[in-house]
Design a protein around this motif. Sequence first.
Motif, mmCIF file in Angstrom:
data_model
loop_
_atom_site.group_PDB
_atom_site.id
_atom_site.type_symbol
_atom_site.label_atom_id
_atom_site.label_comp_id
_atom_site.label_asym_id
_atom_site.label_seq_id
_atom_site.Cartn_x
_atom_site.Cartn_y
_atom_site.Cartn_z
ATOM 1 N N MET A 180 0.848 -1.190 0.000
ATOM 2 C CA MET A 180 0.000 0.000 0.000
ATOM 3 C C MET A 180 0.890 1.249 0.000
ATOM 4 O O MET A 180 2.027 1.214 0.462
ATOM 5 N N ASP A 181 0.357 2.359 -0.487
ATOM 6 C CA ASP A 181 1.125 3.595 -0.524
ATOM 7 C C ASP A 181 1.439 4.116 0.870
ATOM 8 O O ASP A 181 2.394 4.874 1.067
ATOM 9 N N ASP A 225 5.088 -4.283 -6.446
ATOM 10 C CA ASP A 225 4.329 -3.142 -6.952
ATOM 11 C C ASP A 225 3.777 -2.363 -5.767
ATOM 12 O O ASP A 225 3.731 -2.859 -4.643
ATOM 13 N N ILE A 226 3.352 -1.124 -6.030
ATOM 14 C CA ILE A 226 2.766 -0.265 -4.992
ATOM 15 C C ILE A 226 1.430 0.245 -5.512
ATOM 16 O O ILE A 226 1.322 0.691 -6.660
ATOM 17 N N THR A 227 0.405 0.156 -4.662
ATOM 18 C CA THR A 227 -0.920 0.652 -5.027
ATOM 19 C C THR A 227 -1.211 1.914 -4.213
ATOM 20 O O THR A 227 -0.342 2.437 -3.517
ATOM 21 N N ASN A 279 -6.676 4.592 2.446
ATOM 22 C CA ASN A 279 -7.748 5.596 2.452
ATOM 23 C C ASN A 279 -8.171 6.006 1.040
ATOM 24 O O ASN A 279 -9.024 6.879 0.866
ATOM 25 N N GLU A 280 -7.538 5.372 0.042
ATOM 26 C CA GLU A 280 -7.847 5.681 -1.362
ATOM 27 C C GLU A 280 -8.214 4.422 -2.148
ATOM 28 O O GLU A 280 -7.996 4.349 -3.346
ATOM 29 N N ASP A 281 -8.755 3.427 -1.437
ATOM 30 C CA ASP A 281 -9.167 2.164 -2.072
ATOM 31 C C ASP A 281 -8.018 1.475 -2.805
ATOM 32 O O ASP A 281 -8.177 0.965 -3.922
ATOM 33 N N VAL A 327 -8.224 -4.512 -9.445
ATOM 34 C CA VAL A 327 -8.588 -4.124 -10.807
ATOM 35 C C VAL A 327 -7.403 -4.346 -11.746
ATOM 36 O O VAL A 327 -7.536 -4.903 -12.841
ATOM 37 N N LYS A 328 -6.226 -3.943 -11.297
ATOM 38 C CA LYS A 328 -5.035 -4.054 -12.125
ATOM 39 C C LYS A 328 -4.648 -5.502 -12.411
ATOM 40 O O LYS A 328 -4.319 -5.859 -13.552
#
Length: 266
Positions: free
Chosen positions: A234-235, A247-249, A253-255, A262-263
């Motif tokens: 998470m970010d 990877d980083i999503t 707090n931003e889904d 989705v990705k």
Amino acid sequence: MNRFQMIALDVDGTLINDHHEMTAKTRESILEVAKQGAEIVLCTGRNPSSTIPLLEELGLVGTVITHNGAVTMESDTRKIIHQYVIADSELAPFKAYCREHNYHFDLNTANELYVEREDILTEEVLAMYGKFYIVPSVLPVDGSLTDQMVKLTAFGTKEQMDELEAEWSTWTHELTIIRSGDYFIDIMHSKASKGNALKHCAASREIESSSILAIGNYYNDITMLQFAGVGVAMDNSPVEVKAAADDITLSNNEDGVHMALVKYCL
């Protein structure tokens, strides 16, 4: 066809936002992935009683990895599939240090959380446990539960936990000490980790690690992120956790979980 057969999700700081809520968007994307046939496995430092309700909120049943990998349980039957128990003698020096230096700590069996004395349960402490749907019990004086312990958790301010972590990092012992949040330090069996528990869970389903997507945000998630075919941080993760991920999503707090699903899956 989704390439991922298993989705491992951390809870606090990942699945739920800072208001302790799972958003509708995140819920819908998880259910869509589950509908495609992927197994959703919650992997958390929480105990089963504060984890299983989240799976039930999704309308799902399955396996939950709790206590940072120390206990794996079936959500519908509450059957313990696997647990790493620690001897009370191994925990004794850590308990003594917490008492001497006035650090709050609790002791956990698979299903229950215990404190040593009732006067420890101040309004502030009870409020903290309440966020996780936990009602603490007081440890029996005869110590009858000491052979069933799976985790000791120390709790305090970030500064207190920084100091405690620095002190314990100098000790020689056979246990795993992991920072599971800014305010928590967990002590567990040397083999207890989210990564090991996920490995056992996948092996029992004959699922290869390459078919697992894991999403997490903290130091206790690193083993899980590294074991999975794709590990997503998470970010809101510390830099070391981001470095361990593929990877980083977005943040919790931003889904961020929704965006990752989705990705990679939808």
